[in-house]
Design an enzyme around this catalytic site. Structure first.
Site, PDB file in Angstrom:
ATOM      1  N   GLY A 196       0.780  -1.240   0.000  1.00  0.00           N
ATOM      2  CA  GLY A 196       0.000   0.000   0.000  1.00  0.00           C
ATOM      3  C   GLY A 196       0.804   1.279   0.000  1.00  0.00           C
ATOM      4  O   GLY A 196       0.246   2.349  -0.220  1.00  0.00           O
TER       5      GLY A 196
ATOM      6  N   GLU B  10       4.898  -6.037   3.216  1.00  0.00           N
ATOM      7  CA  GLU B  10       4.717  -6.867   2.001  1.00  0.00           C
ATOM      8  C   GLU B  10       4.613  -5.931   0.804  1.00  0.00           C
ATOM      9  O   GLU B  10       3.644  -5.962   0.061  1.00  0.00           O
ATOM     10  CB  GLU B  10       3.390  -7.645   2.068  1.00  0.00           C
ATOM     11  CG  GLU B  10       3.286  -8.708   3.118  1.00  0.00           C
ATOM     12  CD  GLU B  10       1.876  -9.326   3.184  1.00  0.00           C
ATOM     13  OE1 GLU B  10       0.908  -8.734   2.666  1.00  0.00           O
ATOM     14  OE2 GLU B  10       1.765 -10.414   3.748  1.00  0.00           O
TER      15      GLU B  10
ATOM     16  N   GLY C 270       5.031  -4.288  -2.764  1.00  0.00           N
ATOM     17  CA  GLY C 270       5.256  -4.709  -4.137  1.00  0.00           C
ATOM     18  C   GLY C 270       5.594  -3.492  -4.981  1.00  0.00           C
ATOM     19  O   GLY C 270       6.721  -3.287  -5.424  1.00  0.00           O
ATOM     20  N   ARG C 271       4.587  -2.633  -5.143  1.00  0.00           N
ATOM     21  CA  ARG C 271       4.728  -1.437  -5.975  1.00  0.00           C
ATOM     22  C   ARG C 271       5.932  -0.578  -5.563  1.00  0.00           C
ATOM     23  O   ARG C 271       6.740  -0.176  -6.397  1.00  0.00           O
ATOM     24  CB  ARG C 271       3.448  -0.600  -5.815  1.00  0.00           C
ATOM     25  CG  ARG C 271       3.289   0.515  -6.809  1.00  0.00           C
ATOM     26  CD  ARG C 271       2.069   1.373  -6.455  1.00  0.00           C
ATOM     27  NE  ARG C 271       0.889   0.604  -6.155  1.00  0.00           N
ATOM     28  CZ  ARG C 271      -0.006   0.197  -7.048  1.00  0.00           C
ATOM     29  NH1 ARG C 271       0.128   0.529  -8.299  1.00  0.00           N
ATOM     30  NH2 ARG C 271      -1.040  -0.521  -6.682  1.00  0.00           N
TER      31      ARG C 271
ATOM     32  N   ARG D  25      -2.592  -1.397 -16.786  1.00  0.00           N
ATOM     33  CA  ARG D  25      -3.086  -0.434 -15.801  1.00  0.00           C
ATOM     34  C   ARG D  25      -3.833   0.760 -16.407  1.00  0.00           C
ATOM     35  O   ARG D  25      -4.892   1.118 -15.900  1.00  0.00           O
ATOM     36  CB  ARG D  25      -1.951   0.030 -14.868  1.00  0.00           C
ATOM     37  CG  ARG D  25      -1.346  -1.137 -14.053  1.00  0.00           C
ATOM     38  CD  ARG D  25      -0.306  -0.661 -13.040  1.00  0.00           C
ATOM     39  NE  ARG D  25      -0.939   0.029 -11.941  1.00  0.00           N
ATOM     40  CZ  ARG D  25      -0.984   1.344 -11.802  1.00  0.00           C
ATOM     41  NH1 ARG D  25      -0.391   2.127 -12.662  1.00  0.00           N
ATOM     42  NH2 ARG D  25      -1.609   1.876 -10.782  1.00  0.00           N
TER      43      ARG D  25
ATOM     44  N   TYR E 107      -7.518   0.713 -15.042  1.00  0.00           N
ATOM     45  CA  TYR E 107      -7.791   1.674 -13.959  1.00  0.00           C
ATOM     46  C   TYR E 107      -7.786   3.120 -14.445  1.00  0.00           C
ATOM     47  O   TYR E 107      -7.907   4.038 -13.624  1.00  0.00           O
ATOM     48  CB  TYR E 107      -6.719   1.597 -12.872  1.00  0.00           C
ATOM     49  CG  TYR E 107      -6.415   0.234 -12.314  1.00  0.00           C
ATOM     50  CD1 TYR E 107      -7.397  -0.519 -11.662  1.00  0.00           C
ATOM     51  CD2 TYR E 107      -5.124  -0.292 -12.391  1.00  0.00           C
ATOM     52  CE1 TYR E 107      -7.081  -1.755 -11.125  1.00  0.00           C
ATOM     53  CE2 TYR E 107      -4.807  -1.527 -11.846  1.00  0.00           C
ATOM     54  CZ  TYR E 107      -5.794  -2.254 -11.216  1.00  0.00           C
ATOM     55  OH  TYR E 107      -5.490  -3.469 -10.674  1.00  0.00           O
TER      56      TYR E 107
ATOM     57  N   CYS F 251      -8.063  -4.560 -30.291  1.00  0.00           N
ATOM     58  CA  CYS F 251      -9.358  -4.110 -30.800  1.00  0.00           C
ATOM     59  C   CYS F 251     -10.245  -3.736 -29.617  1.00  0.00           C
ATOM     60  O   CYS F 251     -11.268  -4.368 -29.336  1.00  0.00           O
ATOM     61  CB  CYS F 251     -10.001  -5.214 -31.623  1.00  0.00           C
ATOM     62  SG  CYS F 251      -8.978  -5.700 -33.003  1.00  0.00           S
ATOM     63  N   GLU F 252      -9.788  -2.748 -28.893  1.00  0.00           N
ATOM     64  CA  GLU F 252     -10.423  -2.269 -27.659  1.00  0.00           C
ATOM     65  C   GLU F 252     -10.071  -0.794 -27.592  1.00  0.00           C
ATOM     66  O   GLU F 252      -8.888  -0.451 -27.583  1.00  0.00           O
ATOM     67  CB  GLU F 252      -9.766  -2.922 -26.440  1.00  0.00           C
ATOM     68  CG  GLU F 252     -10.359  -4.208 -25.964  1.00  0.00           C
ATOM     69  CD  GLU F 252     -11.648  -4.021 -25.208  1.00  0.00           C
ATOM     70  OE1 GLU F 252     -12.103  -2.875 -25.035  1.00  0.00           O
ATOM     71  OE2 GLU F 252     -12.199  -5.041 -24.786  1.00  0.00           O
TER      72      GLU F 252
HETATM   73  C1  LIG Z   1      -0.988  -6.795  -3.716  1.00  0.00           C
HETATM   74  C2  LIG Z   1      -0.618  -7.127  -2.319  1.00  0.00           C
HETATM   75  C3  LIG Z   1       0.521  -6.563  -1.735  1.00  0.00           C
HETATM   76  C4  LIG Z   1       1.381  -5.552  -2.432  1.00  0.00           C
HETATM   77  O1  LIG Z   1       0.705  -4.377  -2.657  1.00  0.00           O
HETATM   78  P1  LIG Z   1       1.466  -3.092  -3.253  1.00  0.00           P
HETATM   79  O2  LIG Z   1       0.398  -2.085  -3.396  1.00  0.00           O
HETATM   80  O3  LIG Z   1       2.061  -3.533  -4.537  1.00  0.00           O
HETATM   81  O4  LIG Z   1       2.506  -2.719  -2.268  1.00  0.00           O
HETATM   82  C5  LIG Z   1       0.848  -6.958  -0.449  1.00  0.00           C
HETATM   83  N1  LIG Z   1       0.105  -7.854   0.233  1.00  0.00           N
HETATM   84  C6  LIG Z   1      -0.991  -8.428  -0.302  1.00  0.00           C
HETATM   85  C7  LIG Z   1      -1.748  -9.413   0.487  1.00  0.00           C
HETATM   86  C8  LIG Z   1      -1.404  -8.076  -1.584  1.00  0.00           C
HETATM   87  O5  LIG Z   1      -2.504  -8.627  -2.110  1.00  0.00           O
END
Ligand SMILES: *Cc1c(COP(=O)(O)O)cnc(C)c1O
Length: 425
Positions: A236, A278, A280-281, A316, A320, A347-348
């Site tokens: 997040g 956790e 990711g982004r 994305r 979104y 084709c979108e």
């Molecule tokens: C997608 C997700 C993340 C990573 O989210 P980011 O926005 O990419 O940091 C972490 N934990 C869980 C359970 C997720 O589904």
């Protein structure tokens, strides 16, 4: 000012070996950012980042992050298998899934990973799947319901998300029951997890979440007798996709979490609680770019520039309406005095990387860098219209380039039809 990490000359050299389109990742940026994160939370003895594999499920990326101390956050069989094949197992795996098939709980338990339960009914589901014996270390996902808001400004709330409308996690009453039950079933180490807002571009999100979960941890101890071992702030923390946004400062975020921790947990004798993330982004998005070449231009009611990538390579914007900054390589310093829609070949009509974007004059053959595609970019790819996945490349710290996933071929795409061409009709 967002700068691409390739010059036009370097991009042309790379494209001579690996034709466009391709995703390319910047190893130096990834490592420096991972170190800054680790440093920001170094005040916490048990701190660990579990990289959300779904953001960028590439073994080379996972191994680079693992070298920097990160584990993996998995949520499917394939992600568990990728982690296993990278040698990332045991307590280095967090398994935060929902609507989970029994076979995936079994696989996670075999690998020694930490299962994060999305729902109270998953306790029995998991017990059944695992033959009556739960792992010694587990976690529960919390959903506070209602609206989650953070910091009001003239334009409204800085962050607002709607946990009450989200499918994830347990209510407070359920999570209390869950901890009692799990500890009576012999689970020794328990943690809590919550993900309340996505792509937050503010240093206040993690500290606010840490306060909520720390207070809840005290309540859990009081009501159930369970002392949590870890608090998982999940993902997040966002990135500045737009050039006018101020990027998050991870050192400030880490310090904000420390303040809440020392205010709430330390006085209650819970100073050895581990903090997990956790992300990711935040770990990857800014360190990946989609490199694509201009193949067409079209002048009808608007000006269109067609490129050789499409939404199958980066979903994305189509899904979104997400903004991704665009740089025309070699024209970084030219005035943005043209207005274009940048389109892919699906084709979108939503297959547009940018709409009404101010850019320098673009010519056929130009190379375009689409920024911040390192997370939830390649990985959200799909095969609509029979469009294929691109290669993934890594720009090494010494400036060399290595392919870390080959492009998909027509044969790959058709492989699930092997043996099915001659069904009688
Ligand atoms: C997608 C997700 C993340 C990573 O989210 P980011 O926005 O990419 O940091 C972490 N934990 C869980 C359970 C997720 O589904």
């Amino acid at each position: 000012m967002k700068r691409p990490f390739l010059t036009k000359e370097r991009a042309e050299e790379i494209a001579a070996t690996y034709p466009t389109p391709f995703h390319i990742y910047d190893e130096k940026g990834i490592r420096e950012n991972a170190r800054a994160l680790k440093k920001a939370f170094s005040w916490n003895k048990g701190y660990r980042e579990f990289f959300a594999v779904k953001a960028t499920p590439n073994p080379t990326i996972l191994r680079i992050l693992n070298e920097e101390g990160c584990g993996t956050d998995c949520s499917s069989m394939a992600e568990l298998v990728i982690s296993e094949r990278c040698g990332i197992t045991g307590s280095s795996i967090m398994f935060s899934s929902n609507d989970t098939p029994a076979s995936e709980f079994v696989k996670c338990a075999e690998l020694g990973g930490t299962i994060n339960l999305d729902d109270i009914t998953h306790i029995d589901f998991c017990l059944n799947a695992l033959g009556g014996k739960l792992p010694e270390r587990m976690s529960c996902r919390f959903n506070p319901g209602g609206l989650f808001t953070l910091g009001e400004s003239s334009e409204g709330f800085q962050v607002m998300d709607n946990p009450g409308d989200s499918k994830y996690g347990m209510t407070e009453d359920q999570i209390m029951e869950a901890y009692k039950r799990l500890s009576s079933l012999g689970v020794k180490e328990l943690g809590i997890h919550a993900f309340l807002a996505s792509n937050t571009v503010t240093n206040a999100y993690y500290p606010a979440l840490a306060a909520i979960l720390s207070k809840l941890a005290l309540k859990i101890r009081e009501k159930t007798g369970v002392t949590l071992s870890f608090i998982n702030l999940s993902g997040g923390v966002g990135v500045a996709y737009r050039p006018d946004q101020t990027p998050n400062d991870i050192a400030v975020i880490g310090e904000g979490v420390r303040e809440r921790f020392e205010e709430i947990l330390v006085p209650a004798g819970m100073g050895d609680t581990a903090i997990y993330t956790e992300l990711g982004r935040f770990m990857l998005a800014p360190y990946g770019q989609l490199i694509t070449r201009v193949t067409h231009e079209k002048h009808i009611y608007k000006e269109y520039i067609g490129v050789d990538a499409c939404a199958a390579n980066l979903m994305r914007p189509a899904m979104y309406g997400a903004y991704h900054h665009i740089t025309v390589l070699g024209k970084e310093d030219q005035p943005c005095d043209h207005t274009y829609d940048i389109t892919g070949s699906l084709c979108e009509n939503n297959d547009k990387f940018a709409i009404d974007r101010k850019l320098p004059k673009i010519d056929i053959g130009d190379i375009i860098a689409i920024h911040d595609t390192g997370a939830h970019g390649f990985s959200m790819g799909y095969n609509y219209n029979g469009r294929l996945w691109s290669a993934e490349l890594l720009l090494r710290e010494d400036g060399s380039v290595v392919q870390i996933r080959r492009p998909q071929t027509i044969d790959d795409y058709l492989a699930t039809l092997d043996g099915y061409w001659d069904i009688k009709v």
